[in-house]
Each structure stands twice: as C-alpha cells, then as structure tokens.
Scaffold this motif. Structure first.
Motif, PDB file in Angstrom:
ATOM      1  N   ASP A 255      72.327  56.592  64.320  1.00 15.48           N
ATOM      2  CA  ASP A 255      71.754  55.806  63.228  1.00 15.48           C
ATOM      3  C   ASP A 255      70.282  56.173  63.049  1.00 15.48           C
ATOM      4  O   ASP A 255      69.532  56.255  64.041  1.00 15.48           O
ATOM      5  CB  ASP A 255      71.836  54.306  63.541  1.00 15.48           C
ATOM      6  CG  ASP A 255      73.262  53.791  63.543  1.00 15.48           C
ATOM      7  OD1 ASP A 255      74.039  54.185  62.660  1.00 15.48           O
ATOM      8  OD2 ASP A 255      73.589  52.974  64.430  1.00 15.48           O
ATOM      9  N   PRO A 256      69.837  56.354  61.802  1.00 18.50           N
ATOM     10  CA  PRO A 256      68.411  56.585  61.572  1.00 18.50           C
ATOM     11  C   PRO A 256      67.627  55.296  61.789  1.00 18.50           C
ATOM     12  O   PRO A 256      68.130  54.195  61.548  1.00 18.50           O
ATOM     13  CB  PRO A 256      68.351  57.027  60.102  1.00 18.50           C
ATOM     14  CG  PRO A 256      69.580  56.471  59.479  1.00 18.50           C
ATOM     15  CD  PRO A 256      70.614  56.389  60.567  1.00 18.50           C
ATOM     16  N   VAL A 257      66.388  55.422  62.272  1.00 14.30           N
ATOM     17  CA  VAL A 257      65.497  54.280  62.465  1.00 14.30           C
ATOM     18  C   VAL A 257      64.300  54.496  61.553  1.00 14.30           C
ATOM     19  O   VAL A 257      63.630  55.537  61.623  1.00 14.30           O
ATOM     20  CB  VAL A 257      65.039  54.165  63.936  1.00 14.30           C
ATOM     21  CG1 VAL A 257      64.052  53.019  64.108  1.00 14.30           C
ATOM     22  CG2 VAL A 257      66.240  53.999  64.855  1.00 14.30           C
TER      23      VAL A 257
ATOM     24  N   GLY B 212      62.930  58.085  63.767  1.00 11.48           N
ATOM     25  CA  GLY B 212      63.752  58.802  64.725  1.00 11.48           C
ATOM     26  C   GLY B 212      65.201  58.381  64.582  1.00 11.48           C
ATOM     27  O   GLY B 212      65.620  57.879  63.534  1.00 11.48           O
ATOM     28  N   PHE B 213      65.936  58.541  65.672  1.00  9.45           N
ATOM     29  CA  PHE B 213      67.353  58.221  65.667  1.00  9.45           C
ATOM     30  C   PHE B 213      67.702  57.369  66.880  1.00  9.45           C
ATOM     31  O   PHE B 213      67.055  57.459  67.918  1.00  9.45           O
ATOM     32  CB  PHE B 213      68.198  59.502  65.678  1.00  9.45           C
ATOM     33  CG  PHE B 213      68.025  60.324  64.443  1.00  9.45           C
ATOM     34  CD1 PHE B 213      68.756  60.029  63.302  1.00  9.45           C
ATOM     35  CD2 PHE B 213      67.126  61.373  64.405  1.00  9.45           C
ATOM     36  CE1 PHE B 213      68.602  60.773  62.153  1.00  9.45           C
ATOM     37  CE2 PHE B 213      66.961  62.124  63.255  1.00  9.45           C
ATOM     38  CZ  PHE B 213      67.704  61.821  62.127  1.00  9.45           C
ATOM     39  N   GLN B 214      68.735  56.578  66.721  1.00 11.56           N
ATOM     40  CA  GLN B 214      69.218  55.722  67.798  1.00 11.56           C
ATOM     41  C   GLN B 214      70.714  55.962  67.953  1.00 11.56           C
ATOM     42  O   GLN B 214      71.442  56.061  66.958  1.00 11.56           O
ATOM     43  CB  GLN B 214      68.948  54.269  67.443  1.00 11.56           C
ATOM     44  CG  GLN B 214      69.361  53.292  68.497  1.00 11.56           C
ATOM     45  CD  GLN B 214      68.941  51.874  68.118  1.00 11.56           C
ATOM     46  OE1 GLN B 214      68.089  51.662  67.274  1.00 11.56           O
ATOM     47  NE2 GLN B 214      69.562  50.917  68.754  1.00 11.56           N
TER      48      GLN B 214
END
Length: 149
Positions: free
Chosen positions: A110-112, A132-134
């Motif tokens: 998921d994009p943050v 960033g990404f999660q």
C-alpha cells in the motif's frame, strides 16, 4: 480405479477435488504440486498434506496458513487420506470441513501519503506526496470448487 485428493492453490485460493490414478506412486502428487521435492505434513490422524519442500523462496506471491502448523506453506498443497506413506487414499473429511483449517495469504503493498505538510531533514514534504510503501497481508478463506477436475 481412481482416488480423490484435495488440491489447494494459495495463489488463486481455489480448493478443489482432483482425480488421481490408483496405484502406489507419488508421481501424480509431484505433478499436481509442480515441484522437485515434496514434504509430508501431518493434517490429522487420518490425513496427510503433501507440500513443496522448497515453496518458501524468493519472489513469494502467496502462501497458506495451516491451523496449528508453525510456519506458512507455500506452493500448491495436496490433502490425501493416510499417514503419508504409500498407498495413500481418498480423504475421509469433506472439502468444506478441510477448508476450515486453511487461510490463503498474499502480500499487498500500500502507498503511504503525507497527510499534512511535513518538514523532514531532507526538506518539506507536501500534503499528498508519496512517503513510501507499507506491506500488509491479505487473508482469505479458500474458495471451494465442487466436482472433480
């Protein structure tokens, strides 16, 4: 004469019965799982799971959790009756009852995004900018497909 086995594909979540030719050979299991090395995991006193021994590898896109087993199982899984030795038999448990022991998982990225203007050591990050990404894991019950393939 043919036997039935249950095949779970964590990638698609499909859990279905498949026909196996009668005999005393593990070759059909290797073909169903599409692997070089099979591991036997005890399902219960009357059933065994055959899994890809090398299923947990780089580039993993899906896996299954088996209730009570300490690690994820990757690759296709085949449930048969018996203790894992030859000759195995058709499962004595229903497809629906067997499916209750499994959860299919796949990683999702998921994009943050920044929710407010943030000042960091590298400068200002504007609201809505990608930070960033999660990683999370999507969990689904197996999808039952009745009838043998």
């Amino acid at each position: 004469m043919t036997k039935t086995a249950y095949l779970l594909d964590p990638e698609t979540t499909l859990f279905r019965p498949v026909k196996l030719q009668d005999g005393i050979s593990f070759k059909p299991l290797y073909e169903l799982i599409a692997c070089r090395l099979i591991e036997v995991v005890r399902f219960d006193e009357k059933h065994s799971l055959f899994v890809d021994e090398e299923g947990l590898r780089d580039g993993l896109t899906a896996f299954a959790l088996f209730e009570g087993y300490p690690q994820p199982l990757a690759g296709k899984l085949v449930l048969v009756g018996g203790d894992g030795s030859e000759p195995y038999t058709s499962p004595l448990i229903s497809l629906e009852d067997a499916s209750a022991y499994f959860t299919c998982c796949r990683p999702v990225v998921d994009p943050v995004f920044a929710t407010a203007d943030e000042l960091t050591p590298r400068g200002l990050i504007i609201t809505g900018a990608l930070l960033g990404f999660q990683l999370r894991f999507e969990r689904r019950s197996p999808t039952l497909v009745e009838g043998e393939a």
